[in-house]
Design a protein around this motif. Structure first.
Motif, PDB file in Angstrom:
ATOM      1  N   HIS A  83       1.023  -1.002   0.036  1.00  0.00           N
ATOM      2  CA  HIS A  83      -0.012  -0.067  -0.064  1.00  0.00           C
ATOM      3  C   HIS A  83       0.918   1.181   0.063  1.00  0.00           C
ATOM      4  O   HIS A  83       0.293   2.446  -0.088  1.00  0.00           O
ATOM      5  N   ASP A  84       2.081   1.156  -0.063  1.00  0.00           N
ATOM      6  CA  ASP A  84       3.109   2.415  -0.229  1.00  0.00           C
ATOM      7  C   ASP A  84       2.877   2.912  -1.509  1.00  0.00           C
ATOM      8  O   ASP A  84       3.106   4.110  -1.711  1.00  0.00           O
ATOM      9  N   CYS A  86       0.162   3.897  -2.925  1.00  0.00           N
ATOM     10  CA  CYS A  86      -0.770   4.862  -2.868  1.00  0.00           C
ATOM     11  C   CYS A  86      -0.467   6.329  -2.694  1.00  0.00           C
ATOM     12  O   CYS A  86      -0.836   7.234  -3.123  1.00  0.00           O
ATOM     13  N   HIS A 214      -3.659  -5.653   2.770  1.00  0.00           N
ATOM     14  CA  HIS A 214      -2.880  -5.034   3.907  1.00  0.00           C
ATOM     15  C   HIS A 214      -2.896  -6.014   4.985  1.00  0.00           C
ATOM     16  O   HIS A 214      -3.325  -7.300   4.971  1.00  0.00           O
ATOM     17  N   LEU A 315      -0.462   5.745   7.662  1.00  0.00           N
ATOM     18  CA  LEU A 315       0.323   5.343   6.389  1.00  0.00           C
ATOM     19  C   LEU A 315       1.755   5.942   6.492  1.00  0.00           C
ATOM     20  O   LEU A 315       1.844   7.171   7.273  1.00  0.00           O
ATOM     21  N   GLN A 316       2.741   5.441   5.941  1.00  0.00           N
ATOM     22  CA  GLN A 316       4.141   6.091   5.939  1.00  0.00           C
ATOM     23  C   GLN A 316       4.240   7.205   5.245  1.00  0.00           C
ATOM     24  O   GLN A 316       4.814   8.508   5.632  1.00  0.00           O
ATOM     25  N   ALA A 319      -1.839   9.202   1.099  1.00  0.00           N
ATOM     26  CA  ALA A 319      -2.286   8.853  -0.376  1.00  0.00           C
ATOM     27  C   ALA A 319      -2.346   9.834  -1.053  1.00  0.00           C
ATOM     28  O   ALA A 319      -2.930  10.925  -0.776  1.00  0.00           O
TER      29      ALA A 319
END
Length: 337
Positions: A83-84, A86, A214, A315-316, A319
């Motif tokens: 999901h990175d 995004c 995820h 999130l890192q 998005a």
């Protein structure tokens, strides 16, 4: 029906020697289907070569060569990095589908498809009635994935449906081997047709435009066009039992333990409290805040699932919204001007 480990909006490339036809076609297509047009095949080929130079799926794959022989290593995949993707605005510019005319002066549509045969994008040939036999032969050769006659009354409607179908097929093919590998472990729902159908329904019901596999907890992270995240937590009977055991070992309140035993709640304890989506002492008596009543899906096995709002700070990197990408291509008119 197969469920890809991730999918997001992409770009459809339209190639036709008639500039006026291209403008008309791109105008009539759904604005949620971004497109790029070329009336010059040489320019189109150069663009394809440049735009498809992208890194592989950003996953860390570790090979266990200490405990296994070199020809049979264990493979560990860091699912968290899926999901990175995004955060990258460039994901929307990836060409997933080509729509190309057959009759063009520089090279015909089949020759064009042959020139980019090595690229993963799906290919749709737009033909006249007289070219149908050529299109069939190209399809049988594997050079194209679909062909549509321009003269058909429903050509535009069918084209939009085929573009959507080919975009889904593009993502299924992109990580098919990895999908099968993950399905053998904690992600069995990836091989469940019933789950794939439910995911399609959730897209339509909630206006989702993209999703990513995820981990911790296991599930699917959706985003709508504004970049708002929704996490679909998915647990099997084994996963629900693991949730109970972790809560019990951390001396969770009896009310939570009972609710987990009776399958009345599905938790998503955020990383701030745990780090793996499971119970920690920080939740304490406030555990209700992190639980939903699960819905049950009977597919390849029994799945418990629920939707949770997914805060962006989990999130890192935030998005990048699809709506922002669309606005950057076609800025909204300034009504005050």
């Amino acid at each position: 029906m197969r469920l890809p480990i991730f999918a997001h909006p992409t770009t459809t490339v339209l190639v036709d020697d008639s500039d006026s036809f291209l403008k008309s076609l791109s105008f009539q297509l759904d604005p949620m289907l971004p497109s790029k047009t070329f009336h010059d095949t040489t320019m189109a080929l150069d663009w394809f070569t440049a735009s498809t130079r992208r890194a592989d799926l950003p996953l860390h794959v570790n090979f266990d060569i200490l405990n296994q022989t070199p020809d049979q290593p264990n493979v560990a995949v860091d699912v968290r990095r899926i999901h990175d993707l995004c955060a990258s605005p460039h994901r929307f510019t990836i060409p997933s589908v080509l729509v190309v005319d057959y009759s063009m002066p520089q090279m015909n549509g089949v020759e064009f498809c042959r020139a980019i045969e090595y690229l993963p994008c799906k290919k749709i040939l737009f033909t006249g009635a007289a070219d149908e036999k050529i299109a069939v032969n190209a399809f049988n050769e594997g050079l194209i994935d679909r062909f549509i006659r321009k003269s058909d009354d429903d050509a535009l409607d069918r084209l939009e449906l085929e573009i959507l179908a080919m975009q889904r097929a593009f993502f299924v093919d992109q990580a098919e081997t990895l999908r099968d590998l993950l399905a053998l472990h904690d992600y069995s729902f990836l091989r469940c047709n019933t789950m794939a159908g439910l995911v399609r329904e959730l897209y339509l019901k909630h206006g989702f435009v993209e999703h990513y596999l995820h981990s911790s907890p296991t599930g699917i992270l959706f985003f709508d066009k504004h970049g708002r995240g929704t996490l679909m937590v998915i647990e099997t009977e084994q996963g629900m039992h693991a949730q109970y055991e972790v809560a019990r070992d951390n001396e969770a309140p009896q009310s939570l333990l009972t609710a987990l035993q009776e399958r009345r709640v599905l938790p998503f304890f955020p990383p701030a409290e745990a780090g793996d989506g499971m119970y920690s002492n920080a939740a304490g008596e406030q555990w209700h805040r992190y639980c939903c009543a699960p819905q049950v899906l009977q597919g390849r096995e029994r799945y418990y699932w629920a939707l949770f709002e997914f805060p962006g700070h989990h999130l890192q990197s935030p998005a990048y919204p699809f709506s922002e990408f669309l606005n950057s291509r076609h800025p909204p008119c300034d009504l005050a001007a």
